[in-house]
Design a protein around this motif. Structure first.
Motif, PDB file in Angstrom:
ATOM      1  N   GLY A 637     -10.236   1.196  14.751  1.00  0.00           N
ATOM      2  CA  GLY A 637      -9.524   1.636  13.560  1.00  0.00           C
ATOM      3  C   GLY A 637      -9.771   0.695  12.389  1.00  0.00           C
ATOM      4  O   GLY A 637     -10.409  -0.359  12.507  1.00  0.00           O
ATOM      5  N   ILE A 638      -9.214   1.060  11.239  1.00  0.00           N
ATOM      6  CA  ILE A 638      -9.420   0.277  10.022  1.00  0.00           C
ATOM      7  C   ILE A 638      -8.712  -1.068  10.102  1.00  0.00           C
ATOM      8  O   ILE A 638      -9.212  -2.076   9.604  1.00  0.00           O
ATOM      9  CB  ILE A 638      -8.944   1.088   8.798  1.00  0.00           C
ATOM     10  N   ALA A 639      -7.557  -1.119  10.767  1.00  0.00           N
ATOM     11  CA  ALA A 639      -6.775  -2.351  10.834  1.00  0.00           C
ATOM     12  C   ALA A 639      -7.017  -3.093  12.138  1.00  0.00           C
ATOM     13  O   ALA A 639      -6.978  -2.501  13.217  1.00  0.00           O
ATOM     14  CB  ALA A 639      -5.288  -2.040  10.670  1.00  0.00           C
ATOM     15  N   LEU A 644      -8.476  -5.785   7.400  1.00  0.00           N
ATOM     16  CA  LEU A 644      -8.607  -4.358   7.112  1.00  0.00           C
ATOM     17  C   LEU A 644     -10.046  -4.111   6.677  1.00  0.00           C
ATOM     18  O   LEU A 644     -10.569  -4.825   5.817  1.00  0.00           O
ATOM     19  CB  LEU A 644      -7.639  -3.928   5.995  1.00  0.00           C
ATOM     20  N   LYS A 645     -10.685  -3.101   7.262  1.00  0.00           N
ATOM     21  CA  LYS A 645     -12.089  -2.822   6.942  1.00  0.00           C
ATOM     22  C   LYS A 645     -12.300  -1.333   6.740  1.00  0.00           C
ATOM     23  O   LYS A 645     -11.766  -0.509   7.482  1.00  0.00           O
ATOM     24  CB  LYS A 645     -13.009  -3.288   8.069  1.00  0.00           C
ATOM     25  N   ASN A 646     -13.065  -1.003   5.716  1.00  0.00           N
ATOM     26  CA  ASN A 646     -13.592   0.354   5.597  1.00  0.00           C
ATOM     27  C   ASN A 646     -15.023   0.262   5.085  1.00  0.00           C
ATOM     28  O   ASN A 646     -15.638  -0.808   5.113  1.00  0.00           O
ATOM     29  CB  ASN A 646     -12.699   1.221   4.705  1.00  0.00           C
ATOM     30  N   GLU A 647     -15.568   1.359   4.609  1.00  0.00           N
ATOM     31  CA  GLU A 647     -16.973   1.389   4.236  1.00  0.00           C
ATOM     32  C   GLU A 647     -17.293   0.541   3.013  1.00  0.00           C
ATOM     33  O   GLU A 647     -18.468   0.204   2.774  1.00  0.00           O
ATOM     34  CB  GLU A 647     -17.404   2.841   3.952  1.00  0.00           C
ATOM     35  N   PHE A 648     -16.296   0.200   2.208  1.00  0.00           N
ATOM     36  CA  PHE A 648     -16.547  -0.483   0.941  1.00  0.00           C
ATOM     37  C   PHE A 648     -16.075  -1.936   0.902  1.00  0.00           C
ATOM     38  O   PHE A 648     -16.529  -2.698   0.053  1.00  0.00           O
ATOM     39  CB  PHE A 648     -15.876   0.281  -0.212  1.00  0.00           C
ATOM     40  N   MET A 649     -15.205  -2.315   1.792  1.00  0.00           N
ATOM     41  CA  MET A 649     -14.662  -3.672   1.680  1.00  0.00           C
ATOM     42  C   MET A 649     -14.095  -4.141   3.002  1.00  0.00           C
ATOM     43  O   MET A 649     -13.793  -3.335   3.900  1.00  0.00           O
ATOM     44  CB  MET A 649     -13.571  -3.704   0.601  1.00  0.00           C
ATOM     45  N   TYR A 729       0.193  -3.926   3.654  1.00  0.00           N
ATOM     46  CA  TYR A 729      -1.163  -3.820   3.119  1.00  0.00           C
ATOM     47  C   TYR A 729      -1.802  -2.575   3.722  1.00  0.00           C
ATOM     48  O   TYR A 729      -1.856  -2.429   4.953  1.00  0.00           O
ATOM     49  CB  TYR A 729      -1.997  -5.049   3.478  1.00  0.00           C
ATOM     50  N   ARG A 730      -2.301  -1.663   2.874  1.00  0.00           N
ATOM     51  CA  ARG A 730      -2.885  -0.406   3.367  1.00  0.00           C
ATOM     52  C   ARG A 730      -4.284  -0.213   2.813  1.00  0.00           C
ATOM     53  O   ARG A 730      -4.542  -0.463   1.628  1.00  0.00           O
ATOM     54  CB  ARG A 730      -2.024   0.799   2.970  1.00  0.00           C
ATOM     55  N   LEU A 731      -5.170   0.267   3.678  1.00  0.00           N
ATOM     56  CA  LEU A 731      -6.532   0.602   3.287  1.00  0.00           C
ATOM     57  C   LEU A 731      -6.895   1.909   3.959  1.00  0.00           C
ATOM     58  O   LEU A 731      -6.658   2.093   5.161  1.00  0.00           O
ATOM     59  CB  LEU A 731      -7.507  -0.499   3.701  1.00  0.00           C
ATOM     60  N   ARG A 732      -7.472   2.825   3.184  1.00  0.00           N
ATOM     61  CA  ARG A 732      -7.802   4.150   3.706  1.00  0.00           C
ATOM     62  C   ARG A 732      -9.314   4.313   3.826  1.00  0.00           C
ATOM     63  O   ARG A 732     -10.086   3.605   3.179  1.00  0.00           O
ATOM     64  CB  ARG A 732      -7.219   5.240   2.811  1.00  0.00           C
ATOM     65  N   ARG A 733      -9.696   5.252   4.643  1.00  0.00           N
ATOM     66  CA  ARG A 733     -11.115   5.525   4.880  1.00  0.00           C
ATOM     67  C   ARG A 733     -11.781   5.990   3.580  1.00  0.00           C
ATOM     68  O   ARG A 733     -11.252   6.831   2.842  1.00  0.00           O
ATOM     69  CB  ARG A 733     -11.243   6.599   5.948  1.00  0.00           C
ATOM     70  N   GLY A 734     -12.951   5.407   3.309  1.00  0.00           N
ATOM     71  CA  GLY A 734     -13.735   5.830   2.152  1.00  0.00           C
ATOM     72  C   GLY A 734     -13.113   5.508   0.808  1.00  0.00           C
ATOM     73  O   GLY A 734     -13.520   6.075  -0.207  1.00  0.00           O
ATOM     74  N   SER A 735     -12.165   4.594   0.774  1.00  0.00           N
ATOM     75  CA  SER A 735     -11.437   4.326  -0.466  1.00  0.00           C
ATOM     76  C   SER A 735     -11.821   2.967  -1.060  1.00  0.00           C
ATOM     77  O   SER A 735     -12.063   2.002  -0.337  1.00  0.00           O
ATOM     78  CB  SER A 735      -9.928   4.359  -0.209  1.00  0.00           C
ATOM     79  N   ARG A 736     -11.826   2.914  -2.386  1.00  0.00           N
ATOM     80  CA  ARG A 736     -12.009   1.662  -3.104  1.00  0.00           C
ATOM     81  C   ARG A 736     -10.680   1.086  -3.577  1.00  0.00           C
ATOM     82  O   ARG A 736     -10.653   0.173  -4.400  1.00  0.00           O
ATOM     83  CB  ARG A 736     -12.935   1.871  -4.303  1.00  0.00           C
ATOM     84  N   LEU A 737      -9.609   1.603  -3.032  1.00  0.00           N
ATOM     85  CA  LEU A 737      -8.278   1.178  -3.435  1.00  0.00           C
ATOM     86  C   LEU A 737      -7.590   0.453  -2.283  1.00  0.00           C
ATOM     87  O   LEU A 737      -7.542   0.952  -1.161  1.00  0.00           O
ATOM     88  CB  LEU A 737      -7.411   2.379  -3.855  1.00  0.00           C
TER      89      LEU A 737
END
Length: 980
Positions: A637-639, A644-649, A729-737
């Motif tokens: 998962g992202i967390a 926290l990791k996704n495609e952009f950060m 702290y929240r990070l979503r898939r494919g997001s730059r936010l």
């Protein structure tokens, strides 16, 4: 009184070139009184010569009968034994005093002397005041001549002869001879000034009012005196008029308007309106009575562009209702006038603007009258530094100041400001002199000053954002009479943005399906300010309108959604997340990812176009994980722990502090860090305090969303807890936010009594960047601005501009920000003045091309809701995944807001919208709509009903594409008419 050989005044200067300027008002009053008192007709007639002056440090020998006037500032410069010498001469009269009244007593002159009583003439009433005015004018002309290094051409012998003749005729009670001689005196002084300047200065008398001042002054008879003093030119007898002006602020206008609506009769208010209708009385107004932003009446920086424009419109309507005529000159008692709102003033019909904050003493410029441009609109502005008409010190070298202005090519103007009846003797002298000649200028009403007065040649600039707004809001927050908090301010701003988004949503929906126009609910913009409306206003109706655009109806149950619809009212494409039941959507380009979720659902990440919609339907089976992924636990998962990791950060959290230690991208390194801080007095020696994490855990982790929660204490330098915190702290898939949301609970409750103390006792989210060359650009009124002050207002957030990268800190309406050192930005979230917890929310957006639209979309995101797959009454449901834009803007820096769709009287559909250039640059903009545009124009007083024939060429419409240009930070009110 025995005759004197000479009357002289001792000046605290070597020459008139260095005649004192400024200083205490008491010194100026005594100094000017010492000069003008010697122009008393009794003294002129006895000495039969003009008064003279000497240096205070080298006075004349006090022999013979003479008068020596020693103003207060000269007392410390005279020789030690000079007073003794004067007292030793019984024929020497020593005169000193604080003002003319005291000096008259010292001279033994009785103001009630019948020889000095007012002398009526055919055109005016002559009095001692006219001689004082001549004395004041002679001083100013001499100072002007010497200060500007000109050679004097004054015929002093002629001036002396005519002054003495006027004094003798006045004492002989010969009105005709007195008037003729005084005309010659003033004409001689005017000719001296005309040798250097062919143009005349301008004088504007402006009386300030508040409701309380107006009431008390009227009861004291001020209105009668004011009307009597406001005179017009008498062309036949050569008496120049003295027009007056009044500033009718929003609070005064509201009081007058309320009196109009009340059943009881207010005679004084009716009289006030009658006085304002006189040709000799001008007025300025247009300010509003109260603010829509959490009760703050002046902070335009804390509003959206549309809200600020609505305030200008409401203030103009209020002034028109209160006075019975529309204001032609805009002015407010308190608050700035931003340059980007100049087009709004021009559209409202204002001929001129006074952009001065009289309360704060700011807003004036280097020149007196300039042309202010904003968005291809021009308005003349009176930007002269206000002169306090109650202070003699401002009149010491007024002539030289006006002469210097003329010398540099300005429209020389003296803006004389005061409260009712609060004026000094020098102001009265100036007014009296102006009835005889224009040597020191002509008085104007504000309407004529802007319509008939000299047009400025120079362009001027107004500030875009206020340097004092942060201090004003800080003062409001600590005011014990106010219950305002930062969270309340933020909530009010967010309600405004959401209401504007819903207006645009409904307008676009009815544009896409005009049959829905009859079903649209009444718009709240006609019933009050946007921020006053409830947050959930009309949401069900909005869903219904949007659903019917694609021919479906909203579902009554969102928990088992098989078909969803997402509409984006913002001007930037966005990426959203939803959960479908019973399958996954078809593989379209706008479906970023779809993965299996618990309960047989499917987590879908998809894109929504700007001002458009995306529809998803569960038409495909959900792909299940293979055997190997099930045995190994599948994809991560992202967390993860503190990451926290996704495609952009990749986001790294500090497990010891609970803070954000770094945000890393593939090619740009560590972008920023973030922590909670306390200001100096709260944190002690270590400014900012120390975050101590008690617990950190992964509260949610999937392929679509990751969330980590950290909780702990914020401690001072001694290790004492000053607040408890909890941060998500929240990070979503494919997001730059990167979303940060939390709560801070102060452990102390203190009393803050000053604005200075506020900035030492706040809590904030502190963002740190690596480079010291980062530029902070606040987002104010839907535009990206530059700022020089360290404390500023930016409710939409702050753009951190670094070399080749930009980071948006969106604060969800939190208005106060502060630059700390070179690398830190504090977003103030609260102060410890109560027991309540302090909620806060911040989103970091990385490298977003449209920061203003992104910040607005954080507050009012595209809404996802379930729809009924059955066909609706209007249209038929396709049951397929689909996407479309309904309004397309060619430039990413241009924002479309406040859109309203209506039907014209000719039956054609029209959309009125606000179009804003968010960057300080010029753009050629193209707009396309889902309906065929036939014509477009910038709105005027006719609204959408303007004739479509012979439209101006500033907006074109060809093949359904509307094209126009936008200047720096320009905002226009655009109307588009659709055919068919």
């Amino acid at each position: 009184m025995a005759p004197f050989d000479e009357c002289s005044v001792l000046l605290p200067s070597a020459t008139l070139e260095d005649f004192p300027v400024g200083g205490p008002d008491s010194d100026a009053r005594s100094l000017l009184a010492g000069w003008t008192i010697l122009w008393h007709p009794l003294l002129l007639a006895q000495t039969e010569q003009m008064p003279t002056w000497y240096r205070a440090d080298t006075p004349p020998n006090p022999d013979g009968p003479r008068v020596i006037v020693v103003p207060d500032p000269s007392l410390k410069q005279i020789p030690a034994d000079f007073r003794r010498k004067c007292d030793a001469n019984p024929e020497c009269t020593w005169v000193t005093g604080a003002d003319r009244a005291e000096m008259l007593v010292a001279l033994g002159l009785d103001p009630a002397d019948p020889r000095c009583a007012a002398l009526p003439s055919a055109s005016r009433s002559l009095g001692v005041e006219d001689f004082y005015a001549a004395g004041y004018l002679s001083l100013q002309i001499q100072i002007m001549t010497r200060r500007l290094r000109y050679t004097s051409n004054l015929d002093e012998l002629h001036l002396q002869n005519r002054s003495v003749a006027a004094a003798k005729a006045f004492l002989d009670r010969d009105a005709v001879a007195t008037a003729e001689a005084l005309h010659d005196v003033f004409d001689a002084l005017s000719e001296e000034r005309d040798h250097y300047f062919s143009s005349d200065p301008h004088l504007v008398d402006l009386t300030l009012l508040t409701p309380g001042v107006l009431k008390s002054a009227t009861e004291a008879g001020w209105l009668d005196r004011f009307e009597a003093s406001a005179t017009k030119d008498d062309d036949g007898d050569g008496v120049l008029g003295t027009p007056r002006n009044v500033l009718v602020d929003g609070t005064v206008a509201a009081e007058l308007a309320a009196a109009n609506d009340a059943s009881q009769h207010h005679e004084s208010f009716d009289r006030f309106r009658q006085v304002l209708s006189l040709d000799t009385v001008g007025w300025a107004g247009g300010g509003w009575a109260g603010g829509s932003f959490a009760g703050d009446p002046s902070c335009l920086d804390a509003m959206t562009m549309a809200s600020a424009r609505h305030l200008f419109e409401s203030g103009t309507a209020l002034a028109s209702a209160a006075i019975g005529q529309a204001p032609s000159v805009y002015a407010r008692l308190s608050g700035m006038t931003p340059v980007d709102l100049v087009p709004a003033l021009a559209a409202l019909g204002y001929r001129g603007v006074i952009p001065i904050d009289f309360t704060a003493g700011t807003g004036f410029g280097d020149e007196s009258k300039v042309i202010v441009s904003g968005g291809h609109k021009e308005v003349e502005a009176l930007t002269a530094k206000p002169i306090d008409a109650a202070s003699d010190s401002a009149f010491l070298a007024l002539g030289a100041h006006l002469g210097e202005s003329i010398d540099t090519g300005e429209v020389a103007t003296a803006l004389l400001v005061h409260w009712p009846d609060r004026v000094c003797d020098s102001f009265r002298d100036l007014c009296r002199a102006a009835t005889w000649s224009v040597a020191m200028g002509r008085f104007w009403t504000l309407e004529r000053y802007f319509s008939d007065g000299e047009r400025p040649y120079h362009q001027g600039t107004l500030d875009a954002i206020s340097k004092h707004a942060a201090a004003e809001i800080a003062q409001q927050l600590i005011d014990p009479k106010s219950d305002t908090s930062l969270s309340a301010l933020a909530d009010a701003f967010c309600r405004t943005v959401r209401t504007e988004a819903r207006r645009t949503l409904r307008a676009i929906a009815t544009l896409a399906n005009p049959k829905l126009l009859a079903d649209e609910q009444p718009d709240e913009e006609h019933s009050g300010s946007a921020s006053e409306q409830p947050d959930a206003y009309g949401r069900a109706d909005d869903r219904k309108l949007i659903a019917r655009v694609v021919g479906v109806e909203p579902s009554t149950d969102d928990t088992i959604a098989k078909d969803v619809l997402c509409f984006n009212a913002q001007g930037v494409a966005t990426r959203r997340h939803t959960k479908l039941h019973g399958g996954s959507p078809a593989n379209e380009k706008f479906v970023y990812a779809a993965t299996a979720a618990g309960g047989g659902g499917c987590d879908v990440t998809f894109d929504v176009p700007a001002m458009g919609f995306t529809r998803l339907s569960a038409t495909q089976p959900v792909k299940k994980q293979g055997l190997l992924k099930r045995l190994t636990g599948g994809e991560k998962g992202i967390a993860e722990q503190a990451v926290l990791k996704n495609e952009f950060m990749a986001v790294a959290l500090d497990e010891t502090a609970g803070s954000l230690s770094g945000v890393f991208s593939a090619s740009r390194g560590n972008r920023l860090s973030m922590r909670l801080v306390a200001a100096a007095d709260l944190a002690g020696e270590k400014d900012g305090g120390t975050m101590v994490c008690k617990r950190m855990e992964v509260t949610q982790s999937s392929l679509a969303l990751g969330e980590i929660t950290a909780s702990g204490e914020l401690q001072d330098h001694a290790g004492n807890a000053i607040a408890e915190f909890s941060i998500h702290y929240r990070l979503r898939r494919g997001s730059r936010l990167l979303e940060v949301e939390g709560t801070l609970r102060p452990k102390t409750n203190i009393s803050i009594e000053s604005e200075t103390a506020f900035w030492k006792n706040y809590f904030a989210v502190r963002t740190a960047v690596a480079g010291e060359a980062a530029i902070l650009r606040p987002l104010v009124r839907d535009k990206v601005h530059s700022v020089s002050s360290k404390k500023f207002i930016a409710p939409l957030g702050v753009l951190i501009d670094e070399a080749e990268k930009q980071t948006l800190v969106a604060g969800y309406g939190l208005p106060l920000h502060r630059k700390v050192a070179d690398r830190f930005l504090d977003t103030v979230i609260g102060i410890p003045t109560g027991a309540d917890a302090i909620p806060f929310r911040v989103t970091f957006a990385f490298d977003c091309p449209s920061p203003v639209a992104v910040a607005r979309s954080c507050i009012a995101p595209a809404e996802v809701f379930a729809i009924d797959p059955k066909p609706a009454d209007r249209g038929s449901a396709t049951g397929e995944t689909s996407q479309a834009w309904l309004v397309h803007v060619s430039s990413a820096d241009v924002l479309v807001t406040e859109m309203k769709t209506t039907r014209r009287s000719d039956g054609k559909l029209a959309a009125r919208m606000q179009v804003v250039q968010t960057r300080p640059k010029t753009s050629k903009v193209k707009l396309q709509f889902c309906a065929a545009a036939e014509a477009a124009f910038i709105a005027d007083t006719s609204g959408v009903e303007r004739s479509l024939e012979d439209l101006p060429q500033d907006v074109s419409c060809e093949d359904g594409v509307v094209t126009f240009s936008l200047g720096n930070h320009q905002a226009i009110d655009l109307v588009v008419v659709f055919g068919g």
